[in-house]
Design a protein around this motif. Structure first.
Motif, PDB file in Angstrom:
ATOM      1  N   TYR A 120       0.840  -1.206   0.000  1.00 62.46           N
ATOM      2  CA  TYR A 120       0.000   0.000   0.000  1.00 62.46           C
ATOM      3  C   TYR A 120       0.876   1.258   0.000  1.00 62.46           C
ATOM      4  O   TYR A 120       0.549   2.253  -0.644  1.00 62.46           O
ATOM      5  N   SER A 121       1.979   1.214   0.726  1.00 66.21           N
ATOM      6  CA  SER A 121       2.893   2.350   0.769  1.00 66.21           C
ATOM      7  C   SER A 121       3.473   2.620  -0.629  1.00 66.21           C
ATOM      8  O   SER A 121       3.543   3.772  -1.071  1.00 66.21           O
ATOM      9  N   ASP A 122       3.875   1.559  -1.320  1.00 64.19           N
ATOM     10  CA  ASP A 122       4.362   1.713  -2.699  1.00 64.19           C
ATOM     11  C   ASP A 122       3.271   2.308  -3.582  1.00 64.19           C
ATOM     12  O   ASP A 122       3.524   3.183  -4.405  1.00 64.19           O
ATOM     13  N   ILE A 141      -8.804   3.293  -0.100  1.00 65.53           N
ATOM     14  CA  ILE A 141      -7.482   2.668  -0.178  1.00 65.53           C
ATOM     15  C   ILE A 141      -6.615   3.142   0.985  1.00 65.53           C
ATOM     16  O   ILE A 141      -5.903   2.339   1.607  1.00 65.53           O
ATOM     17  N   LEU A 142      -6.675   4.438   1.299  1.00 63.76           N
ATOM     18  CA  LEU A 142      -5.937   4.937   2.462  1.00 63.76           C
ATOM     19  C   LEU A 142      -6.420   4.253   3.741  1.00 63.76           C
ATOM     20  O   LEU A 142      -5.617   3.885   4.607  1.00 63.76           O
ATOM     21  N   ALA A 158      -0.038   3.999  11.199  1.00 62.17           N
ATOM     22  CA  ALA A 158      -1.471   3.955  10.887  1.00 62.17           C
ATOM     23  C   ALA A 158      -2.116   5.304  11.191  1.00 62.17           C
ATOM     24  O   ALA A 158      -2.928   5.811  10.400  1.00 62.17           O
ATOM     25  N   ASP A 159      -1.732   5.905  12.313  1.00 62.43           N
ATOM     26  CA  ASP A 159      -2.266   7.228  12.657  1.00 62.43           C
ATOM     27  C   ASP A 159      -1.917   8.262  11.591  1.00 62.43           C
ATOM     28  O   ASP A 159      -2.741   9.099  11.234  1.00 62.43           O
ATOM     29  N   ARG A 160      -0.682   8.190  11.077  1.00 63.46           N
ATOM     30  CA  ARG A 160      -0.272   9.127  10.015  1.00 63.46           C
ATOM     31  C   ARG A 160      -1.133   8.937   8.760  1.00 63.46           C
ATOM     32  O   ARG A 160      -1.520   9.899   8.107  1.00 63.46           O
ATOM     33  N   VAL A 161      -1.438   7.681   8.438  1.00 64.33           N
ATOM     34  CA  VAL A 161      -2.244   7.410   7.240  1.00 64.33           C
ATOM     35  C   VAL A 161      -3.690   7.858   7.462  1.00 64.33           C
ATOM     36  O   VAL A 161      -4.301   8.454   6.569  1.00 64.33           O
ATOM     37  N   PHE A 162      -4.243   7.607   8.664  1.00 62.40           N
ATOM     38  CA  PHE A 162      -5.599   8.094   8.953  1.00 62.40           C
ATOM     39  C   PHE A 162      -5.635   9.626   8.876  1.00 62.40           C
ATOM     40  O   PHE A 162      -6.589  10.209   8.339  1.00 62.40           O
ATOM     41  N   GLN A 163      -4.601  10.283   9.397  1.00 62.50           N
ATOM     42  CA  GLN A 163      -4.530  11.749   9.332  1.00 62.50           C
ATOM     43  C   GLN A 163      -4.458  12.213   7.880  1.00 62.50           C
ATOM     44  O   GLN A 163      -5.131  13.168   7.488  1.00 62.50           O
ATOM     45  N   ARG A 164      -3.686  11.514   7.095  1.00 59.51           N
ATOM     46  CA  ARG A 164      -3.578  11.834   5.662  1.00 59.51           C
ATOM     47  C   ARG A 164      -4.941  11.696   4.975  1.00 59.51           C
ATOM     48  O   ARG A 164      -5.310  12.520   4.158  1.00 59.51           O
ATOM     49  N   LEU A 165      -5.672  10.643   5.312  1.00 59.06           N
ATOM     50  CA  LEU A 165      -7.015  10.451   4.759  1.00 59.06           C
ATOM     51  C   LEU A 165      -7.891  11.662   5.076  1.00 59.06           C
ATOM     52  O   LEU A 165      -8.578  12.199   4.198  1.00 59.06           O
ATOM     53  N   LEU A 166      -7.854  12.120   6.326  1.00 65.32           N
ATOM     54  CA  LEU A 166      -8.671  13.267   6.728  1.00 65.32           C
ATOM     55  C   LEU A 166      -8.251  14.550   6.018  1.00 65.32           C
ATOM     56  O   LEU A 166      -9.097  15.375   5.670  1.00 65.32           O
ATOM     57  N   SER A 173     -16.801   9.680   3.582  1.00 64.06           N
ATOM     58  CA  SER A 173     -17.618   8.943   4.557  1.00 64.06           C
ATOM     59  C   SER A 173     -16.731   8.135   5.508  1.00 64.06           C
ATOM     60  O   SER A 173     -17.191   7.687   6.564  1.00 64.06           O
ATOM     61  N   LEU A 174     -15.468   7.955   5.163  1.00 62.55           N
ATOM     62  CA  LEU A 174     -14.536   7.207   6.017  1.00 62.55           C
ATOM     63  C   LEU A 174     -13.893   8.100   7.082  1.00 62.55           C
ATOM     64  O   LEU A 174     -13.137   7.619   7.916  1.00 62.55           O
ATOM     65  N   GLY A 175     -14.200   9.386   7.035  1.00 59.69           N
ATOM     66  CA  GLY A 175     -13.624  10.326   7.998  1.00 59.69           C
ATOM     67  C   GLY A 175     -13.980   9.988   9.438  1.00 59.69           C
ATOM     68  O   GLY A 175     -13.146  10.104  10.335  1.00 59.69           O
ATOM     69  N   PHE A 176     -15.218   9.555   9.666  1.00 64.99           N
ATOM     70  CA  PHE A 176     -15.645   9.214  11.020  1.00 64.99           C
ATOM     71  C   PHE A 176     -14.779   8.090  11.594  1.00 64.99           C
ATOM     72  O   PHE A 176     -14.282   8.176  12.726  1.00 64.99           O
ATOM     73  N   GLU A 177     -14.596   7.023  10.796  1.00 65.43           N
ATOM     74  CA  GLU A 177     -13.751   5.905  11.242  1.00 65.43           C
ATOM     75  C   GLU A 177     -12.322   6.361  11.505  1.00 65.43           C
ATOM     76  O   GLU A 177     -11.694   5.940  12.487  1.00 65.43           O
ATOM     77  N   ALA A 178     -11.814   7.206  10.627  1.00 64.16           N
ATOM     78  CA  ALA A 178     -10.449   7.708  10.786  1.00 64.16           C
ATOM     79  C   ALA A 178     -10.327   8.486  12.092  1.00 64.16           C
ATOM     80  O   ALA A 178      -9.373   8.300  12.858  1.00 64.16           O
ATOM     81  N   ARG A 179     -11.309   9.353  12.367  1.00 64.40           N
ATOM     82  CA  ARG A 179     -11.283  10.145  13.607  1.00 64.40           C
ATOM     83  C   ARG A 179     -11.354   9.222  14.832  1.00 64.40           C
ATOM     84  O   ARG A 179     -10.667   9.465  15.840  1.00 64.40           O
TER      85      ARG A 179
END
Length: 183
Positions: A120-122, A141-142, A158-166, A173-179
């Motif tokens: 996924y990083s690649d 995908i993020l 994982a936190d960095r990727v969730f932050q990137r998603l936000l 719609s995935l923002g809630f899960e990320a938060r």
């Protein structure tokens, strides 16, 4: 019928025709649930299609799908590795994108989350540099990448990727899960 295609494959001398017959044979084997023979036929079609990249790619991905569906994940992964090795890293085609994404998801399904996270990083390095509204699944995908990192006990990343998603997809719609995962 399969026997007719097998006979035709033995008789043809033209590589392009042989590749098309091998592809048809792969689909015929798939239809009768013979995944090993289907994968071999698709691989043969791919190898014969040097001058026709579209046919080669179709045959290679068909082999991956047949093997995956048959539960032969290791063989599917090997096929994906061959596909990805044949591509130039600068190739930003949809085929390259789909191949990397399919490999990432296959690795997750195999429980190889650390390997999936690397894949996924690649993928992100090549295809997720900016928010692309033409690719609405990028937020998902993020999220998949972040969960692969969590499942491989890499919480900080994982936190960095969730932050990137936000940041990239604030209205997703995935923002809630990320938060929730960041809290």
């Amino acid at each position: 019928s399969i026997s007719w295609l097998e006979s035709a494959l033995k008789l043809t001398k033209d590589k392009q025709t042989e590749a098309r017959i091998a592809t048809d044979l792969g689909y015929a084997y798939t239809a009768v649930n013979r995944p090993d023979e289907a994968a071999k036929a698709f691989s043969r079609a791919s190898a014969l299609s040097e001058s026709d990249p579209a046919t080669a790619r179709e045959a290679s991905m068909a082999a991956v799908k047949v093997l995956t569906k048959a539960g032969q994940s290791e063989k599917a992964l090997q096929q994906l590795d061959l596909i990805l090795q044949s591509l130039d890293r600068k190739d930003l085609s949809d085929f390259h994108r789909d191949s990397l994404l399919q490999k990432s998801r296959l690795l997750v399904s195999m429980g190889r989350n650390a390997d999936a996270a690397k894949c996924y990083s690649d993928f992100a390095d090549l295809f997720l540099q900016t928010a692309d509204e033409k690719q609405p699944d990028n937020a998902r995908i993020l999220s998949e990448w972040a969960y692969a990192l969590l499942d491989s006990d890499n919480v900080e990343e994982a936190d960095r990727v969730f932050q990137r998603l936000l940041e990239m997809y604030p209205n997703s719609s995935l923002g809630f899960e990320a938060r929730l995962n960041l809290a």
